[in-house]
Design a protein around this motif. Structure first.
Motif, PDB file in Angstrom:
ATOM      1  N   ASP A   8       0.947  -1.162   0.006  1.00 41.00           N
ATOM      2  CA  ASP A   8       0.046  -0.053   0.003  1.00 41.00           C
ATOM      3  C   ASP A   8       0.976   1.195   0.014  1.00 41.00           C
ATOM      4  OD1 ASP A   8      -1.822   2.094   0.453  1.00 41.00           O
ATOM      5  OD2 ASP A   8      -2.737   1.279   2.136  1.00 41.00           O
ATOM      6  N   SER A  94       2.176  -6.609   3.215  1.00 40.27           N
ATOM      7  CA  SER A  94       1.510  -7.874   3.809  1.00 40.27           C
ATOM      8  C   SER A  94       1.431  -8.883   2.878  1.00 40.27           C
ATOM      9  CB  SER A  94       0.063  -7.372   3.984  1.00 40.27           C
ATOM     10  OG  SER A  94      -0.716  -8.465   4.639  1.00 40.27           O
ATOM     11  N   LEU A  98      -4.567  -6.302   0.727  1.00 44.65           N
ATOM     12  CA  LEU A  98      -4.647  -5.128   1.626  1.00 44.65           C
ATOM     13  C   LEU A  98      -5.817  -4.375   0.778  1.00 44.65           C
ATOM     14  CD1 LEU A  98      -0.922  -3.904   1.870  1.00 44.65           C
ATOM     15  CD2 LEU A  98      -2.371  -4.666   3.748  1.00 44.65           C
TER      16      LEU A  98
END
Length: 112
Positions: A8, A94, A98
């Motif tokens: 992100d 992650s 996300l």
């Protein structure tokens, strides 16, 4: 099937009105930086755009797990986007998908 890492990222620009922030331009910028910093990767690097927000200059994308460290490094070293001074703020990474506020995003299907 390979595992992926999700990023992100927010693009912070000195002159935001001077650029055209699109998924294809963003992807090209990051892939070009990877090639510039790490040499020819033989077309092995893939980057899938998952979410994109033109208004907020944010993007969620994924790369194969083997390119996580290189991508993170490249993002920290990029200093220009379309010749405008910038830096990429990595908000989160992650191994699972996300998301950000859907009101602020335009969903992109498939990979760019």
């Amino acid at each position: 099937m390979s595992d992926y890492y999700y990023f992100d990222v927010k693009l912070k620009l000195r002159y935001p009105e001077a650029v055209l922030f699109t998924p294809i331009n963003f992807r090209g910028c990051v892939l070009s930086a990877l090639e510039s910093f790490f040499g020819d990767l033989g077309g092995k690097t893939s980057m899938d755009i998952v979410k994109f927000s033109t208004k907020h200059h944010r993007i969620i994308f994924r790369v194969p797990e083997e390119f996580f460290e290189r991508t993170l490094t490249a993002l920290s070293l990029i200093g220009h986007y379309q010749e405008v001074p910038c830096h990429f703020q990595v908000i989160d990474t992650s191994k699972t998908a996300l998301d950000f506020d859907k009101d602020n995003a335009e969903e992109i299907s498939g990979s760019c």
